[in-house]
Design a protein around this motif. Structure first.
Motif: not given
Ligand code: HEM
Length: 166
Positions: A4-6, A11-13, A99-101
């Motif tokens: 599920w996590y993967l 979907v996030h990527i 920083w990201k958020l």
């Molecule tokens: C424009 C918005 C965003 C972009 C472009 C983005 C992009 C990404 C990308 C590309 C990764 C994978 C990085 C890797 O595996 O090297 C990632 C991981 C992650 N993102 Fe985002 N993200 C965004 C918004 C968010 C938001 C709003 C949250 C939280 C509410 C979030 C939480 C996370 C987390 C926790 C991971 C780590 C996933 C893991 O455990 O592998 N991201 N994000």
């Protein structure tokens, strides 16, 4: 990592890829081509229609990024209490996430100003041949480029996040 996590990370990527990819395509392909003199008569209409169409796709993608982001944090064991008591922001990982958020918040504000104020205002002024149309159009264009730059910074922070943090 549970399947599920993967899936959620996938979907996030994917959402991040389409979000950043679309903005780069608009900036390096669509807008320069529309500047060609033989397309002057359709430029405003095409940019407006592309802008309106991408607006809802863009907000959909941002919604998916926020939803999958919150899901991933939950799957990593974080709760809302950790958000308020500061545990979520602690250490190198927490700092990078903060920083990201922070940059995600900036992207939401800049995109809202672009999509719901400067974009529609540019179309209205161009259609009424208003002298200030060019200035507003340029401001909208700069906001679009700023959104792309901020999203690229988020991408770099995301890669750092997964590998340990700042
Ligand atoms: C424009 C918005 C965003 C972009 C472009 C983005 C992009 C990404 C990308 C590309 C990764 C994978 C990085 C890797 O595996 O090297 C990632 C991981 C992650 N993102 Fe985002 N993200 C965004 C918004 C968010 C938001 C709003 C949250 C939280 C509410 C979030 C939480 C996370 C987390 C926790 C991971 C780590 C996933 C893991 O455990 O592998 N991201 N994000």
């Amino acid at each position: 990592m549970p399947g599920w996590y993967l899936l959620v990370v996938g979907v996030h990527i994917l959402a991040a890829t389409v979000w950043i990819g679309s903005m780069v395509f608009l900036g390096v392909a669509v807008v320069p081509v529309l500047r060609e003199p033989d397309l002057a008569s359709v430029r405003t209409t095409l940019l407006h229609r592309l802008g309106v169409r991408f607006r809802w796709i863009g907000w959909g993608l941002l919604g998916v990024l926020i939803a999958t982001g919150v899901l991933m944090l939950g799957m990593r064991g974080y709760t809302w209490a950790h958000l308020w008591d500061g545990t979520l922001w602690a250490g190198p990982w927490g700092r990078t996430l903060a920083w990201k958020l922070g940059f995600v918040g900036l992207v939401l504000v800049v995109t809202a100003v672009h999509d719901f104020y400067l974009g529609p205002r540019t179309t209205r002024l161009l259609e009424s041949d208003d002298a200030s149309a060019e200035t507003v159009r340029r401001a909208a264009s700069y906001l679009g480029r700023l959104t792309t730059l901020l999203s690229l910074i988020i991408l770099v922070l995301a890669v750092i996040l997964v590998r340990g943090g700042l």
